[in-house]
Design an enzyme around this catalytic site. Structure first.
Site, PDB file in Angstrom:
ATOM      1  CG  ASP A  46      -1.787   1.248   1.311  1.00 52.55           C
ATOM      2  OD1 ASP A  46      -2.963   1.159   0.914  1.00 52.55           O
ATOM      3  OD2 ASP A  46      -1.299   2.309   1.766  1.00 52.55           O
ATOM      4  CE1 TYR A  51       0.754   8.028   2.361  1.00 50.60           C
ATOM      5  CE2 TYR A  51       1.190   5.766   1.745  1.00 50.60           C
ATOM      6  CZ  TYR A  51       0.405   6.698   2.379  1.00 50.60           C
ATOM      7  OH  TYR A  51      -0.733   6.286   3.038  1.00 50.60           O
ATOM      8  CE  LYS A  76      -3.788   4.882   0.726  1.00 53.47           C
ATOM      9  NZ  LYS A  76      -2.360   4.466   0.654  1.00 53.47           N
ATOM     10  CG  HIS A 109      -4.625   9.774   0.454  1.00 54.98           C
ATOM     11  ND1 HIS A 109      -3.293   9.752   0.132  1.00 54.98           N
ATOM     12  CD2 HIS A 109      -4.695   9.316   1.732  1.00 54.98           C
ATOM     13  CE1 HIS A 109      -2.589   9.309   1.160  1.00 54.98           C
ATOM     14  NE2 HIS A 109      -3.421   9.045   2.143  1.00 54.98           N
TER      15      HIS A 109
END
Length: 275
Positions: A46, A51, A76, A109
């Site tokens: 994930d 990120y 996401k 998200h």
């Protein structure tokens, strides 16, 4: 083939019950962490555009010998990319960074309700799904009112809602809504991010009874409640132990005691998150 059991999502996709999360893992540490996870038997990874480590995740997947069709990849779309055109561009960018031909699960998200674009964004994910560009679509950090609006105004019910959840923050009302609409609950921070969960006397006592660590008890509680978990770690021993939650079962009494750790679910409200 990994031995990690799966849950069946409402579109028929099979999602591993335990996945590996890479939130807050720096890009230069992500390849090693994901490689360790794949070596340990994880088959669900994930990540998210925000990120900053999608490319590293893709490199780890490309370098490993696990076949692509055995790996379930989630990413996401970020809040700044809501809206049809920007979501399509964001999807293409994530796909390129990951070096994949398709994404197994694509999530919104956050609802970011002040922007009021999450319905249009969801309709764009529906388009990607119908075009076969994603295996399943879902959301993250959505409240009941956000989910209900998607159900009322769109055509596809989300397969997953990934939310903050652990034995002290149980999201009971939200989970009941998920169950009513066949939406799979997925827990981020299942080990109680920033909380004293793993030092709780009940958790520690039950861990001793099973000769496992407190984190494994927290994860097993979620799995037995039908919740997908995506624990994160960069420590190889912890990465391995977080996956070792299928060699024991919690008794009904132990589950009841862990259920009793419930605290106020309103300490965290996605509707307040409008970044």
């Amino acid at each position: 083939m990994s031995d990690v059991p799966t849950f069946t999502l409402n579109n028929g996709s099979e999602m591993p019950k335990v996945g590996f999360g890479v939130f807050q893992i720096p890009a230069d540490e992500t390849i090693a962490a994901v490689t360790t996870a794949l070596d340990a038997g994880y088959r669900s990874i994930d990540t998210a555009a925000i990120y900053g480590n999608e490319e590293a995740v893709g490199q780890a997947l490309a370098q490993h010998d696990v076949p692509r069709d055995e790996i379930f990849v989630t990413t996401k779309v970020w809040n700044s990319e809501h809206g049809r055109d920007t979501t399509l561009r964001a999807y293409d960018a994530s796909l390129e960074r990951l070096g994949l031909e398709t994404i197994d699960l694509y999530l919104i998200h956050w609802p970011s309700p002040a922007k009021d674009l999450y319905v249009e964004t969801w309709q764009t994910l529906e388009e990607l799904y119908r075009d076969g560009r994603v295996g399943a679509i879902g959301v993250s950090n959505f409240n009941i009112e956000h989910l209900q609006r998607l159900i009322d105004e769109c055509e596809i019910v989300p397969t997953v809602n990934q939310v903050k959840l652990d034995p002290q923050f149980q999201q009971r009302a939200l989970r009941a809504f998920h169950d009513e609409h066949d939406i799979r609950t997925e827990a981020w921070a299942p080990l109680g991010q920033g909380s004293p969960l793993l030092d709780d006397d009940v958790v520690v006592e039950i861990a001793r009874a099973h000769d496992v660590d407190a984190g494994q008890i927290a994860l097993r509680w979620s799995v037995q409640h039908g919740i997908v978990v995506i624990p994160k770690s960069v420590t190889p021993s912890r990465i391995r132990s977080n996956l070792d939650v299928f060699s024991f079962d919690l008794t009904d009494d132990e589950m009841t005691r862990l259920d009793g750790l419930y605290q106020d679910d309103r300490a965290f409200d996605p509707a307040d998150m409008n970044f």
